[in-house]
Structure formats: C-alpha cells, structure tokens
Design a protein around this motif. Structure first.
Motif, mmCIF file in Angstrom:
data_model
loop_
_atom_site.group_PDB
_atom_site.id
_atom_site.type_symbol
_atom_site.label_atom_id
_atom_site.label_comp_id
_atom_site.label_asym_id
_atom_site.label_seq_id
_atom_site.Cartn_x
_atom_site.Cartn_y
_atom_site.Cartn_z
ATOM 1 N N GLY A 7 46.451 189.415 -38.610
ATOM 2 C CA GLY A 7 47.791 188.877 -38.849
ATOM 3 C C GLY A 7 47.747 187.415 -39.283
ATOM 4 O O GLY A 7 46.782 186.708 -39.029
ATOM 5 N N HIS A 8 48.844 186.995 -39.964
ATOM 6 C CA HIS A 8 49.042 185.598 -40.367
ATOM 7 C C HIS A 8 48.083 185.174 -41.480
ATOM 8 O O HIS A 8 47.445 186.005 -42.098
ATOM 9 N N TRP A 9 48.013 183.850 -41.750
ATOM 10 C CA TRP A 9 47.158 183.406 -42.836
ATOM 11 C C TRP A 9 46.170 182.369 -42.334
ATOM 12 O O TRP A 9 45.236 182.755 -41.625
ATOM 13 N N ASP A 20 42.899 180.766 -30.437
ATOM 14 C CA ASP A 20 43.707 180.726 -31.646
ATOM 15 C C ASP A 20 43.823 182.164 -32.168
ATOM 16 O O ASP A 20 42.807 182.826 -32.416
ATOM 17 N N GLU A 21 45.064 182.628 -32.317
ATOM 18 C CA GLU A 21 45.295 184.021 -32.709
ATOM 19 C C GLU A 21 44.561 184.402 -33.996
ATOM 20 O O GLU A 21 43.934 185.462 -34.075
ATOM 21 N N VAL A 22 44.645 183.538 -35.010
ATOM 22 C CA VAL A 22 44.081 183.896 -36.321
ATOM 23 C C VAL A 22 42.550 183.990 -36.253
ATOM 24 O O VAL A 22 41.957 184.937 -36.768
ATOM 25 N N VAL A 76 46.052 193.405 -36.919
ATOM 26 C CA VAL A 76 45.560 192.942 -35.617
ATOM 27 C C VAL A 76 46.131 191.559 -35.297
ATOM 28 O O VAL A 76 46.004 190.625 -36.097
ATOM 29 N N HIS A 77 46.768 191.450 -34.155
ATOM 30 C CA HIS A 77 47.362 190.185 -33.696
ATOM 31 C C HIS A 77 46.978 189.913 -32.249
ATOM 32 O O HIS A 77 46.434 190.772 -31.562
ATOM 33 N N PHE A 78 47.310 188.697 -31.814
ATOM 34 C CA PHE A 78 47.251 188.356 -30.399
ATOM 35 C C PHE A 78 48.634 187.847 -30.023
ATOM 36 O O PHE A 78 49.321 187.230 -30.836
ATOM 37 N N ASN A 79 49.031 188.089 -28.791
ATOM 38 C CA ASN A 79 50.372 187.796 -28.335
ATOM 39 C C ASN A 79 50.452 186.449 -27.615
ATOM 40 O O ASN A 79 49.422 185.906 -27.215
HETATM 41 ZN ZN LIG Z 1 50.776 187.452 -34.579
#
Ligand SMILES: [Zn+2]
Length: 244
Positions: A7-9, A20-22, A76-79
């Motif tokens: 997810g995200h950039w 860090d989620e990314v 795929v992400h982290f919350n």
């Molecule tokens: Zn996310």
C-alpha cells in the motif's frame, strides 16, 4: 495468477510509529513474491514509486493491477489506531466480496503468528477493493502502534509471509507443495523449460498418479498426498519403467 502490491507510495506515506508501514509492506510483498516464484506461480508485483498524492497512488495501483493478468488482487498494509499501546490489537483482512478468502487469510496469519484474529471486514468503499476487477483483498498485517503486535510480527515474519503465499496459492488452484520446489535445472535450457512447464500442469501431475495407480506401478496412497516436484519426476520414472 496473482497480482500483489504494498500500500501507499514513498516511505513515510503510510502509517508510522514503531514501524513504517510502507517499509514493512514492501518487505512482506517482496518475500511473498519470492516464495510464490520459487514455486513457479506466476506473480506480478506492483510498487508505486511515482505518485505524489493518495489519489494518484490509488489510480496508479488500480490501473497497474487491472492491466495485469491474474485471478486475484492483493494489497498489503499495516494498521494504526493512534497512541502507542503495549497490548496486542491484531491482524485483519478487508474485502469487497471475497469473504471466504479474507476469512481464511486473517485466520492463517493469526494462527501462525499469535496476532489476534480480527477477521474479515467488508469495506466496499475502498478504491483498491472496488475498482480492481478481480476478487480483491487488503491485508492489514498488524498495528504499527502496538508493542505486542510489532513483536509478534517481527518474530514470525517468515511464517507470516509463508502463510500469505500458501493461502493465495491455494486460492488460485496451485497449492504450494510440502517440499519447497527445487529449481529443476537440466543440461539444456530447452529441456529445463519443458520440464518446468509440465510441472506447472497440475492436471497432468494428477493424471500421472491416476495412471500409475491403475497400472499398479504406484501405491494408491500417492493420490492423497501433496506431491513435490522431485517426487513428481520420481513417480514418472517409476511409471515409465512399468511401460517399457
Ligand atoms: Zn495503509
């Protein structure tokens, strides 16, 4: 077969606390793709390194996913849920209508890691889920602000990636074999390619076993087992001996 993206950039464009989620989503995606490719499951990885805003990021991901050949779209992400907390919060998997896949995925991640199972959550308004044209899920691996979640995630990174790959492979009809697929390399690339192509053909592998059992060349128990690549080649050899 499977198209997957973090997810995200750029780094820092998602949630951030203990992790860090990314950074983490990219790590998970890279490892899952490696496992799938080791088993010769066609996988497309998409990573957004061009966008500069949430909307262009979503457009980019949706466009790239829809432009690939696959049976399932995975993000795929982290919350995150605000302040840092010591207790576990858990893993969850969002879906548009692939409720069974989402339920199975969330439980599998939870079972292997000890992360609390928050289960499958219907989120039809999310762009990734409603604009991708194949069944889609969005995995929220764990919460970056939970000390317990981060501990479990780091401890069980490999098995989490492994079960994600396993659940996806089973979903697209190519379950991962119990023995990791050895890289089959023969003396010419033409032969290697031919054998690899055959090994990807699960119908053919099944037919070999059925035929072998019919001919009393193979024990019927092979019909119940998950067969690795090397076993498949071995069974073919036995079958051939009985033909000649
Ligand atoms: Zn996310």
């Amino acid at each position: 077969m499977i198209t997957i993206s973090p997810g995200h950039w750029r780094v820092g464009s998602g949630a951030s606390d203990l992790l860090d989620e990314v950074v983490e989503a990219r790590k998970v995606v890279n490892r899952v793709v490696e496992i799938l490719e080791d088993h010769r499951i066609l996988t497309t990885k998409i990573e957004d390194n061009v966008s500069k805003s949430p909307s262009s990021n979503l457009n980019y991901l949706v466009q790239q996913h829809n432009g690939s050949k696959r049976k399932v779209d995975v993000s795929v992400h982290f919350n995150a849920s605000g302040n840092r907390v010591p207790y576990g919060i858990g893993t969850e998997v969002l879906y548009y209508d692939a409720v069974l896949l989402a339920t199975t995925m969330s439980k599998a991640i939870s079972d292997t890691s000890g992360l609390k199972n928050r289960g499958a959550k219907k989120r039809q308004e999310l762009a990734f889920l409603h604009r991708t044209t194949m069944p889609a899920i969005l995995i929220e691996v764990c919460f970056v602000n939970s000390i317990e979640d981060v501990k479990l995630y780091e401890m069980h990174f490999e098995s989490i990636c492994r079960v994600i790959a396993e659940v996806l492979a089973t979903y697209v009809g190519q379950p991962l074999t119990t023995i990791p697929a050895e890289k089959v390399a023969f003396s010419t690339t033409a032969l290697t390619d031919k054998i690899n192509l055959l090994l990807q053909d699960t119908n053919w592998r099944q037919q070999v076993i059925t035929k072998g059992v019919e001919m009393n060349a193979l024990m019927p128990v092979w019909e119940e087992r998950q067969i690795g690549d090397i076993d498949s080649l071995g069974l073919c050899t036995i079958l051939t001996k009985n033909l000649i």
